[in-house]
Design a protein around this motif. Structure first.
Motif, PDB file in Angstrom:
ATOM      1  N   LEU A  76      -9.939   0.622   4.963  1.00  0.00           N
ATOM      2  CA  LEU A  76     -11.014   1.509   5.394  1.00  0.00           C
ATOM      3  C   LEU A  76     -12.397   0.929   5.086  1.00  0.00           C
ATOM      4  O   LEU A  76     -13.388   1.354   5.662  1.00  0.00           O
ATOM      5  CB  LEU A  76     -10.839   2.889   4.753  1.00  0.00           C
ATOM      6  N   GLU A  77     -12.419  -0.053   4.160  1.00  0.00           N
ATOM      7  CA  GLU A  77     -13.686  -0.732   3.867  1.00  0.00           C
ATOM      8  C   GLU A  77     -14.274  -1.328   5.147  1.00  0.00           C
ATOM      9  O   GLU A  77     -15.481  -1.383   5.322  1.00  0.00           O
ATOM     10  CB  GLU A  77     -13.487  -1.861   2.854  1.00  0.00           C
ATOM     11  N   GLU A  78     -13.360  -1.797   6.016  1.00  0.00           N
ATOM     12  CA  GLU A  78     -13.791  -2.393   7.267  1.00  0.00           C
ATOM     13  C   GLU A  78     -14.654  -1.417   8.067  1.00  0.00           C
ATOM     14  O   GLU A  78     -15.602  -1.808   8.734  1.00  0.00           O
ATOM     15  CB  GLU A  78     -12.565  -2.787   8.096  1.00  0.00           C
ATOM     16  N   LEU A 137      -5.037   7.614   0.840  1.00  0.00           N
ATOM     17  CA  LEU A 137      -6.436   7.206   0.994  1.00  0.00           C
ATOM     18  C   LEU A 137      -6.791   6.135  -0.035  1.00  0.00           C
ATOM     19  O   LEU A 137      -7.457   5.149   0.283  1.00  0.00           O
ATOM     20  CB  LEU A 137      -7.356   8.410   0.826  1.00  0.00           C
ATOM     21  N   THR A 138      -6.312   6.332  -1.257  1.00  0.00           N
ATOM     22  CA  THR A 138      -6.602   5.360  -2.306  1.00  0.00           C
ATOM     23  C   THR A 138      -5.958   4.024  -1.972  1.00  0.00           C
ATOM     24  O   THR A 138      -6.591   2.977  -2.054  1.00  0.00           O
ATOM     25  CB  THR A 138      -6.032   5.849  -3.663  1.00  0.00           C
ATOM     26  N   ALA A 139      -4.696   4.078  -1.555  1.00  0.00           N
ATOM     27  CA  ALA A 139      -3.974   2.838  -1.294  1.00  0.00           C
ATOM     28  C   ALA A 139      -4.534   2.098  -0.076  1.00  0.00           C
ATOM     29  O   ALA A 139      -4.493   0.875  -0.015  1.00  0.00           O
ATOM     30  CB  ALA A 139      -2.492   3.131  -1.100  1.00  0.00           C
ATOM     31  N   PHE A 140      -5.061   2.852   0.890  1.00  0.00           N
ATOM     32  CA  PHE A 140      -5.548   2.214   2.123  1.00  0.00           C
ATOM     33  C   PHE A 140      -7.058   1.988   2.115  1.00  0.00           C
ATOM     34  O   PHE A 140      -7.640   1.669   3.127  1.00  0.00           O
ATOM     35  CB  PHE A 140      -5.132   3.026   3.347  1.00  0.00           C
ATOM     36  N   GLN A 169       0.827  -1.209   0.000  1.00  0.00           N
ATOM     37  CA  GLN A 169       0.000   0.000   0.000  1.00  0.00           C
ATOM     38  C   GLN A 169       0.861   1.258   0.000  1.00  0.00           C
ATOM     39  O   GLN A 169       0.600   2.204  -0.740  1.00  0.00           O
ATOM     40  CB  GLN A 169      -0.919  -0.003   1.230  1.00  0.00           C
ATOM     41  N   VAL A 170       1.899   1.250   0.833  1.00  0.00           N
ATOM     42  CA  VAL A 170       2.738   2.442   0.953  1.00  0.00           C
ATOM     43  C   VAL A 170       3.566   2.662  -0.312  1.00  0.00           C
ATOM     44  O   VAL A 170       3.666   3.785  -0.814  1.00  0.00           O
ATOM     45  CB  VAL A 170       3.664   2.353   2.182  1.00  0.00           C
ATOM     46  N   GLU A 171       4.123   1.589  -0.838  1.00  0.00           N
ATOM     47  CA  GLU A 171       4.941   1.756  -2.041  1.00  0.00           C
ATOM     48  C   GLU A 171       4.092   2.290  -3.185  1.00  0.00           C
ATOM     49  O   GLU A 171       4.509   3.179  -3.934  1.00  0.00           O
ATOM     50  CB  GLU A 171       5.609   0.432  -2.445  1.00  0.00           C
ATOM     51  N   LEU A 172       2.867   1.781  -3.275  1.00  0.00           N
ATOM     52  CA  LEU A 172       1.966   2.247  -4.319  1.00  0.00           C
ATOM     53  C   LEU A 172       1.673   3.745  -4.159  1.00  0.00           C
ATOM     54  O   LEU A 172       1.726   4.509  -5.125  1.00  0.00           O
ATOM     55  CB  LEU A 172       0.667   1.439  -4.256  1.00  0.00           C
ATOM     56  N   ALA A 173       1.407   4.152  -2.933  1.00  0.00           N
ATOM     57  CA  ALA A 173       1.125   5.569  -2.680  1.00  0.00           C
ATOM     58  C   ALA A 173       2.347   6.425  -3.019  1.00  0.00           C
ATOM     59  O   ALA A 173       2.226   7.490  -3.623  1.00  0.00           O
ATOM     60  CB  ALA A 173       0.714   5.779  -1.226  1.00  0.00           C
TER      61      ALA A 173
END
Ligand SMILES: Nc1nc2c(ncn2[C@@H]2O[C@H](COP(=O)(O)OP(=O)(O)OP(=O)(O)O)[C@@H](O)[C@H]2O)c(=O)[nH]1
Ligand SMILES: [Mg+2]
Length: 361
Positions: free
Chosen positions: A258-260, A251-254, A110-114
């Motif tokens: 956040l769906e939870e 926000l996009t990557a995580f 997630q972080v690398e993508l962001a």
């Protein structure tokens, strides 16, 4: 920091920037608040101010300028040229902290993508400046060794990571479906970063983990079982902390984690009552939740009351209501449990029959 007329808010914002810098392992030597209703398109704070900052940095022996706003790629380059200092903006700082704290494969992806999504538009037309990035804050993380590759490879990497993330998302969805089938109510703990979410979860559930005095200490939220009087078994899930002007790449990557929150039957909004600017942080969290389309009922927990000023607490209760708690001292935790049970029954959760017995409360 730049004050565009916000007054005390701008001060609080600057302190937060210093805190973020410390969390990223930097040592803030000087905080400067520039009053500027209109930003300079090229130099943000104007060339004269930059000269001043440059000599300040020289006297303080500082190597880096960190701005509280997001800089355009051009601004960053121009400011670097004008001052000869390394220039970072708040988004880079936050991405860097996430990179430091990402310990699991999912969080790292997630972080690398962001990071790459933030980097990509900043690489347009310049190949050699990649190597300029050197080391230190703003260059760390899973993406670190890949910073040298060209744009095309970067795009390929982004596609690969997105694909990987989809796989993690699918697994999360599966776990969620299974949980739904079991029909155990889910309570998500949300709030500003460092609000005390993880510590409170530990006080409420069985076998949590200790909190840490760091921004964004939690990146891979854990779900724990617990019991509530008159309701029965419930699940508590921790979340990644919010911050004002959350970088959209993050926000996009995580989104998957956040769906939870969106699936939760109930939210505990944890608000640190002991730090200044609580009302502002409350609003930031509620706005982000609204943006994410989260509509679940909230129970507000005013946290760290053991070190909150009585007047502040009084003011917050007057304005927002909420249950005062200290997860560290254990005060207010049983009141919070009762409030949670009541709220769950209100949203239509059916109590498990055996949970009515007093020995389970
Ligand atoms: N005095 C006091 N400190 C607390 C209390 N609850 C949490 N803290 C401290 O606040 C800091 C942050 O706590 P965490 O539980 O990690 O906060 P968080 O909201 O999970 O933070 P992130 O995951 O980083 O967003 C830690 O140093 C905790 O020890 C409390 O009731 N009283
Ligand atoms: Mg946490």
């Amino acid at each position: 920091g730049v004050d565009r007329g916000e007054g005390p808010e701008a001060e609080a914002y600057l302190s937060e920037l210093a805190e973020l810098t410390r969390t990223a392992g930097g040592v803030p030597v000087k905080k400067v608040l520039v009053f500027r209703p209109h930003l300079d398109p090229r130099y943000l704070v104007g060339l004269g101010k930059l000269e001043e900052l440059k000599s300040l940095a020289y006297h303080e022996n500082a190597s880096t300028l960190i701005f509280g706003l997001e800089l355009t790629p051009t601004q960053a380059r121009e400011i670097e040229k004008a001052t000869g200092l390394k220039v970072l903006d708040r988004t880079q700082l936050i991405l860097d902290i996430f990179a430091l704290h990402a310990k699991t494969p999912e969080a790292q992806t997630q972080v690398e993508l962001a990071q790459l999504r933030y980097l990509l538009p900043r690489l347009v037309g310049k190949g050699k400046e990649l190597s300029r990035l050197g080391g230190g804050i703003g260059t760390r993380g899973p993406g670190e060794t890949k910073l040298e590759v060209d744009r095309r490879r970067l795009q390929e990497r982004i596609a690969h990571l997105s694909h990987k993330l989809q796989e993690y998302t699918r697994r999360r969805e599966e776990a969620r479906r299974q949980r739904k089938r079991r029909g155990v109510p889910l309570i998500a703990v949300v709030g500003y970063t460092n609000a005390g979410k993880t510590t409170l979860l530990q006080a409420l559930a069985r076998g949590g983990e200790p909190g840490e005095d760091k921004f964004f200490a939690t990146l891979r939220p854990l779900t724990r079982r617990g019991f509530l009087p008159g309701v029965g078994e419930v699940l508590f899930t921790d979340t990644v902390g919010f911050i004002r002007q959350m970088p959209k790449e993050l926000l996009t990557a995580f989104r998957a984690t956040l769906e939870e929150v969106r699936e939760a039957d109930l939210l505990i909004h944890v608000l640190d009552a002991s730090e200044e600017g609580a009302m502002g942080r409350y609003r930031v969290v509620e706005e982000l939740l609204a943006e994410l389309g989260v509509e679940a009922l909230r129970v507000l927990a005013l946290s760290k009351v053991d070190r909150a000023a009585p007047y502040d607490l009084f003011y917050l209760r007057e304005k927002l209501g909420g249950v005062p708690v200290s997860a560290l001292k254990g005060t207010g935790v049983s009141e919070l449990r009762e409030a949670l049970a009541e709220a769950l029954l209100k949203v239509g959760v059916r109590p498990q029959p055996w949970a009515q017995a007093p020995q389970y409360t």
